[in-house]
Design a protein around this motif. Sequence first.
Motif, mmCIF file in Angstrom:
data_model
loop_
_atom_site.group_PDB
_atom_site.id
_atom_site.type_symbol
_atom_site.label_atom_id
_atom_site.label_comp_id
_atom_site.label_asym_id
_atom_site.label_seq_id
_atom_site.Cartn_x
_atom_site.Cartn_y
_atom_site.Cartn_z
ATOM 1 N N TYR A 74 0.826 -1.199 0.000
ATOM 2 C CA TYR A 74 0.000 0.000 0.000
ATOM 3 C C TYR A 74 0.864 1.254 0.000
ATOM 4 O O TYR A 74 1.937 1.283 0.602
ATOM 5 C CB TYR A 74 -0.879 0.055 1.261
ATOM 6 C CG TYR A 74 -1.748 -1.161 1.463
ATOM 7 C CD1 TYR A 74 -1.221 -2.324 2.025
ATOM 8 C CD2 TYR A 74 -3.093 -1.144 1.099
ATOM 9 C CE1 TYR A 74 -2.019 -3.451 2.201
ATOM 10 C CE2 TYR A 74 -3.893 -2.264 1.284
ATOM 11 C CZ TYR A 74 -3.352 -3.401 1.826
ATOM 12 O OH TYR A 74 -4.143 -4.514 2.005
ATOM 13 N N ASN A 134 -5.386 -9.639 8.929
ATOM 14 C CA ASN A 134 -6.071 -8.405 9.320
ATOM 15 C C ASN A 134 -5.147 -7.332 9.857
ATOM 16 O O ASN A 134 -5.590 -6.439 10.563
ATOM 17 C CB ASN A 134 -7.116 -8.724 10.389
ATOM 18 C CG ASN A 134 -8.216 -9.598 9.859
ATOM 19 O OD1 ASN A 134 -8.732 -9.347 8.789
ATOM 20 N ND2 ASN A 134 -8.568 -10.626 10.603
ATOM 21 N N GLU A 135 -3.876 -7.411 9.536
ATOM 22 C CA GLU A 135 -2.941 -6.478 10.141
ATOM 23 C C GLU A 135 -2.087 -5.805 9.088
ATOM 24 O O GLU A 135 -1.662 -6.421 8.119
ATOM 25 C CB GLU A 135 -2.058 -7.209 11.151
ATOM 26 C CG GLU A 135 -2.859 -7.848 12.262
ATOM 27 C CD GLU A 135 -2.001 -8.605 13.250
ATOM 28 O OE1 GLU A 135 -2.521 -8.943 14.332
ATOM 29 O OE2 GLU A 135 -0.825 -8.843 12.955
ATOM 30 N N GLN A 136 -1.831 -4.509 9.295
ATOM 31 C CA GLN A 136 -0.981 -3.716 8.425
ATOM 32 C C GLN A 136 0.228 -3.234 9.196
ATOM 33 O O GLN A 136 0.109 -2.855 10.363
ATOM 34 C CB GLN A 136 -1.739 -2.489 7.899
ATOM 35 C CG GLN A 136 -2.420 -2.675 6.592
ATOM 36 C CD GLN A 136 -2.799 -1.360 5.954
ATOM 37 O OE1 GLN A 136 -3.168 -0.413 6.627
ATOM 38 N NE2 GLN A 136 -2.722 -1.310 4.645
ATOM 39 N N TYR A 137 1.364 -3.199 8.500
ATOM 40 C CA TYR A 137 2.601 -2.725 9.112
ATOM 41 C C TYR A 137 3.207 -1.669 8.208
ATOM 42 O O TYR A 137 3.295 -1.850 6.995
ATOM 43 C CB TYR A 137 3.575 -3.882 9.328
ATOM 44 C CG TYR A 137 3.017 -4.926 10.254
ATOM 45 C CD1 TYR A 137 2.288 -5.996 9.760
ATOM 46 C CD2 TYR A 137 3.175 -4.807 11.634
ATOM 47 C CE1 TYR A 137 1.745 -6.942 10.615
ATOM 48 C CE2 TYR A 137 2.638 -5.749 12.493
ATOM 49 C CZ TYR A 137 1.926 -6.815 11.974
ATOM 50 O OH TYR A 137 1.379 -7.737 12.837
ATOM 51 N N PHE A 138 3.626 -0.568 8.848
ATOM 52 C CA PHE A 138 4.044 0.604 8.093
ATOM 53 C C PHE A 138 5.549 0.805 8.090
ATOM 54 O O PHE A 138 6.243 0.443 9.039
ATOM 55 C CB PHE A 138 3.387 1.860 8.680
ATOM 56 C CG PHE A 138 1.931 1.976 8.352
ATOM 57 C CD1 PHE A 138 0.980 1.329 9.114
ATOM 58 C CD2 PHE A 138 1.515 2.720 7.253
ATOM 59 C CE1 PHE A 138 -0.365 1.421 8.795
ATOM 60 C CE2 PHE A 138 0.176 2.818 6.926
ATOM 61 C CZ PHE A 138 -0.766 2.170 7.702
ATOM 62 N N GLY A 139 6.013 1.429 7.005
ATOM 63 C CA GLY A 139 7.388 1.872 6.937
ATOM 64 C C GLY A 139 7.567 3.180 7.691
ATOM 65 O O GLY A 139 6.604 3.731 8.238
ATOM 66 N N PRO A 140 8.795 3.713 7.721
ATOM 67 C CA PRO A 140 9.077 4.935 8.475
ATOM 68 C C PRO A 140 8.572 6.207 7.808
ATOM 69 O O PRO A 140 8.540 7.257 8.436
ATOM 70 C CB PRO A 140 10.605 4.947 8.569
ATOM 71 C CG PRO A 140 11.041 4.151 7.377
ATOM 72 C CD PRO A 140 10.004 3.113 7.163
ATOM 73 N N LEU A 146 3.522 7.159 3.161
ATOM 74 C CA LEU A 146 3.760 5.940 3.931
ATOM 75 C C LEU A 146 3.501 4.712 3.086
ATOM 76 O O LEU A 146 2.494 4.621 2.386
ATOM 77 C CB LEU A 146 2.843 5.902 5.153
ATOM 78 C CG LEU A 146 3.178 6.896 6.259
ATOM 79 C CD1 LEU A 146 1.951 7.196 7.097
ATOM 80 C CD2 LEU A 146 4.302 6.357 7.123
ATOM 81 N N SER A 192 0.529 -5.837 4.330
ATOM 82 C CA SER A 192 -0.464 -6.452 5.202
ATOM 83 C C SER A 192 -0.495 -7.959 5.015
ATOM 84 O O SER A 192 -0.175 -8.505 3.957
ATOM 85 C CB SER A 192 -1.854 -5.870 4.945
ATOM 86 O OG SER A 192 -2.414 -6.397 3.757
#
Lengths: 112, 110
Positions: free
Chosen positions: B34, B97-103, B90, B94
């Motif tokens: 994303y 059901n979980e998303q993880y973001f970059g810095p 950003l 995912s």
Amino acid sequence: TQLLEQSPQFLSIQEGENLTVYCNSSSVFSSLQWYRQEPGEGPVLLVTVVTGGEVKKLKRLTFQFGDARKDSSLHITAAQPGDTGLYLCAGAGDSGTYKYIFGTGTRLKVLA
Amino acid sequence: SQTIHQWPATLVQPVGSPLSLECTVEGTSNPNLYWYRQAAGRGLQLLFYSVGIGQISSEVPQNLSASRPQDRQFILSSKKLLLSDSGFYLCAWSVLNEQYFGPGTRLTVT
């Protein structure tokens, strides 16, 4: 179009107070996530709730998913300055989990 | 463990110049990817998402485009930047059901 409204938008409280942040929608979500974001950084996932009525606790934070899976709340007990940040809720669409709709955000400031 | 990288961290570009932001994910295969943009202190606006190589879905008509040349690489581009393209970009991946973001990348168009 799915929308998520968060309230309040801003919250400034004293250390030790309790608070609740709300995330509301007219749409049903298959799951809902809560994130905390520090300035200049990406959001960090705190919790995911999936089942209607589900309650999850993370130390002093309690998260609840509404029975109809349209809303959620985040309750913080005895807030600390380290809780300061932008809190975001995000819902995964009921038709699949490819897209996430983010709430408008709640900026929390806890004063020492 | 999974890691997501974004670069550059900050970027100042003149109006009309091209843009290329890169995101790579390590430690997972075939992730959903994303691109979001965030206005100051507000929620995230979904720009593009991808469920596989070469598969890009655009959410908002705009001056930007995205590409996924490899399984764990996601690129955000523009041929000519506008002032309104300024913001905090950003990248996220995912699973379930979980998303993880970059810095994130702070882009300022001048």
